[in-house]
Enzyme design. Structure first.
Site, PDB file in Angstrom:
ATOM      1  N   ALA A   1       1.465   1.028  11.646  1.00 43.02           N
ATOM      2  CA  ALA A   1       1.694   0.301  10.387  1.00 43.02           C
ATOM      3  C   ALA A   1       0.389   0.177   9.604  1.00 43.02           C
ATOM      4  CB  ALA A   1       2.249  -1.087  10.690  1.00 43.02           C
TER       5      ALA A   1
ATOM      6  N   LYS B   1     -10.523  -3.330  19.057  1.00 51.02           N
ATOM      7  CA  LYS B   1      -9.100  -3.669  19.201  1.00 51.02           C
ATOM      8  C   LYS B   1      -8.594  -3.409  20.621  1.00 51.02           C
ATOM      9  CE  LYS B   1      -8.684  -2.803  14.303  1.00 51.02           C
ATOM     10  NZ  LYS B   1      -7.830  -3.071  13.175  1.00 51.02           N
TER      11      LYS B   1
ATOM     12  N   ASN C   1       0.842  -1.195   0.000  1.00 45.93           N
ATOM     13  CA  ASN C   1       0.000   0.000   0.000  1.00 45.93           C
ATOM     14  C   ASN C   1       0.877   1.245   0.000  1.00 45.93           C
ATOM     15  OD1 ASN C   1       0.698   0.575   2.834  1.00 45.93           O
ATOM     16  ND2 ASN C   1      -0.459  -1.304   3.203  1.00 45.93           N
TER      17      ASN C   1
HETATM   18  N1  CTP Z   1      -4.293  -3.265  11.868  1.00 41.06           N
HETATM   19  C1  CTP Z   1      -3.696  -4.448  12.231  1.00 41.06           C
HETATM   20  N2  CTP Z   1      -3.874  -5.580  11.502  1.00 41.06           N
HETATM   21  C2  CTP Z   1      -4.657  -5.569  10.394  1.00 41.06           C
HETATM   22  C3  CTP Z   1      -5.271  -4.377  10.008  1.00 41.06           C
HETATM   23  C4  CTP Z   1      -5.064  -3.237  10.754  1.00 41.06           C
HETATM   24  O1  CTP Z   1      -2.986  -4.448  13.229  1.00 41.06           O
HETATM   25  N3  CTP Z   1      -4.799  -6.685   9.697  1.00 41.06           N
HETATM   26  C5  CTP Z   1      -4.115  -2.064  12.725  1.00 41.06           C
HETATM   27  C6  CTP Z   1      -3.411  -0.886  12.089  1.00 41.06           C
HETATM   28  O2  CTP Z   1      -2.027  -0.900  12.412  1.00 41.06           O
HETATM   29  C7  CTP Z   1      -4.117   0.298  12.739  1.00 41.06           C
HETATM   30  C8  CTP Z   1      -5.500  -0.210  13.046  1.00 41.06           C
HETATM   31  O3  CTP Z   1      -5.397  -1.629  13.069  1.00 41.06           O
HETATM   32  O4  CTP Z   1      -3.532   0.678  13.979  1.00 41.06           O
HETATM   33  C9  CTP Z   1      -6.575   0.196  12.064  1.00 41.06           C
HETATM   34  O5  CTP Z   1      -6.189  -0.060  10.741  1.00 41.06           O
HETATM   35  P1  CTP Z   1      -7.164   0.287   9.524  1.00 41.06           P
HETATM   36  O6  CTP Z   1      -6.511  -0.149   8.261  1.00 41.06           O
HETATM   37  O7  CTP Z   1      -7.640   1.689   9.642  1.00 41.06           O
HETATM   38  O8  CTP Z   1      -8.437  -0.576   9.854  1.00 41.06           O
HETATM   39  P2  CTP Z   1      -8.855  -2.070   9.662  1.00 41.06           P
HETATM   40  O9  CTP Z   1      -8.936  -2.681  11.021  1.00 41.06           O
HETATM   41  O10 CTP Z   1      -8.036  -2.767   8.660  1.00 41.06           O
HETATM   42  O11 CTP Z   1     -10.367  -1.909   9.184  1.00 41.06           O
HETATM   43  P3  CTP Z   1     -10.942  -1.504   7.724  1.00 41.06           P
HETATM   44  O12 CTP Z   1      -9.946  -1.985   6.713  1.00 41.06           O
HETATM   45  O13 CTP Z   1     -12.226  -2.230   7.686  1.00 41.06           O
HETATM   46  O14 CTP Z   1     -11.097  -0.017   7.755  1.00 41.06           O
END
Ligand code: CTP
Length: 403
Positions: free
Chosen positions: A276, A344, A211
């Site tokens: 991250a 979380k 990304n």
């Molecule tokens: N995160 C994580 N593991 C994942 C996805 C996200 O640890 N597989 C963590 C990121 O580091 C961040 C938080 O969760 O601190 C939110 O990440 P974000 O990408 O905004 O959200 P998602 O939980 O992936 O939800 P969505 O994609 O549905 O918005």
């Protein structure tokens, strides 16, 4: 930024071509109200006359050429005790090696060994010397003892080489001292774990999905926490930024690598900040051989869900730990971020609307809303480095309230 009134700063000048720039450091420190005392090595006096520093600092300059060794005992103790901060700029490879070994064979190294004040060094040397294994080891030893390193910068060096080794600019060096006195060391004794950058999900040995994350926000947080006295571990995926000095750095590639490292590291940290950008999905049929065209006109790649690392870390949370996450959103910012805060098990979430200009991925600035249980704070457009400081302030405020 704050002035340096009533601060006693000892500036050690060693023998490098950058010594002439130290005159500007003295002027800047004096303009901010600091009391500056200069100690020069014998070699430094070959580059700049002590009178220059004496005139600029308004204090007697201490040099090995003028004092006899018998005076060292008195003088080095007096200056070592007076110092609120000790700065060595330029710091040659030789002086750094002496400091790493605890040698005390001249006025400057003797005073450095005797001081209990925080020590800053601004290295300046040829790239080969900076990269040499001996210098690398010396720097690690010094940093492990809490010596703060400013620079060096990269650019054209006096010897004609281009690379790392240029002394940081006087303005930058003085800012590092100001930042130290402004913030104090309110993170001293805290262990901070930060994640930064994007994960990579491999399809085959030459292809992966990732990304737009640059790692800028996470690296700014790691650097700021380290500057405020924390012991910092940075777990990083794909980043476009140089890694901070003085921080223990662990590289990872995929979300699953990140999960493994976080499961191991989480229990021994007090504050965990997850900046991250983790891929939510990975390729189901990743191949260890390069995938060939084989005459196909179309291929279908199936992706399966990745573990949610932050959720897993949330389940490991113990009393006294503070968990911070980010939320990258393109709509319903607060509602979505609040959902993530709860799901979380976070104490604080930094929500960004990544569609706004100046916010989100791969920019130097950000616009964010900090959300915690029972409170929120808007952060207008600002540098990520500035926002990092404010996130750290909020974390300490939450910890003081016992959350
Ligand atoms: N995160 C994580 N593991 C994942 C996805 C996200 O640890 N597989 C963590 C990121 O580091 C961040 C938080 O969760 O601190 C939110 O990440 P974000 O990408 O905004 O959200 P998602 O939980 O992936 O939800 P969505 O994609 O549905 O918005």
């Amino acid at each position: 930024m704050m002035g340096l009134e009533s601060k006693h700063i000892i500036l050690g000048v060693t023998g490098g071509i950058a010594a002439y720039k130290s005159a500007e450091i003295v002027s800047r420190l004096r303009r901010l109200g600091a009391d500056v005392h200069v100690i020069m090595t014998r070699n430094a006096t070959e580059f700049v006359a002590p009178l220059t520093f004496q005139t600029l600092s308004g204090n007697q300059v201490v040099t090995d050429t003028f004092q006899t060794p018998e005076n060292w005992q008195v003088e080095h103790v007096a200056l070592a005790q007076l110092a609120d901060a000790f700065l060595v700029a330029p710091a040659t490879a030789n002086m750094l090696a002496k400091m790493a070994c605890g040698l005390a064979d001249d006025m400057l190294s003797t005073t450095l060994l005797a001081t209990k004040a925080p020590v800053f060094v601004a290295p300046a040397m040829n790239t080969g010397m900076w990269e040499a294994a001996a210098t690398r080891e010396n720097m690690s030893r010094l940093q492990a003892r809490g010596v703060k390193v400013i620079g060096p910068g990269t650019g054209k060096l006096a010897c004609g080489d281009v690379g790392a080794g240029r002394m940081s600019e006087p303005a930058e060096i003085v800012e590092a001292l100001q930042a130290y006195f402004a913030e104090g060391e309110d993170y001293r004794g805290l262990r901070v774990l930060v994640t930064a950058g994007g994960t990579r999900e491999r399809l085959d040995p030459v292809r992966f999905m990732t990304n737009d994350s640059s790692g800028k926000m996470g690296i700014a947080l790691a650097r700021a926490a380290q500057g405020r006295g924390a012991a910092v571990t940075l777990v990083y995926g794909a980043v476009t930024q140089p890694l901070p000095e003085g921080v223990s750095c662990i590289p990872v590639e995929s979300a699953r690598d990140l999960l493994r490292v976080m499961e191991k590291e989480t229990p021994r940290h007090d504050i965990i900040i997850q900046a991250a950008a983790v891929a939510d999905f990975r390729f189901r049929d990743a191949s260890d051989q390069k995938i060939k065209k084989n005459g196909q006109h179309e291929i279908t790649l199936v992706m399966v869900e990745n573990p949610d690392v932050a959720e897993a870390v949330g389940r490991l949370k113990k009393a006294g730990q503070t968990l911070v996450g980010f939320a990258a959103e393109t709509g319903h910012l607060e509602e979505n971020a609040e959902g993530k805060l709860t799901r979380k098990n976070l104490d604080l979430i930094v929500a960004n609307d990544v569609t706004r200009p100046g916010a989100g991925f791969n920019t130097d600035t950000n616009i964010a809303t900090l959300i915690w249980r029972g409170g929120r704070q808007e952060m207008p457009l600002q540098q990520k480095t500035e926002l990092a400081g404010k996130i750290l302030d909020r974390i300490l405020a939450l910890r003081k309230e016992g959350r």
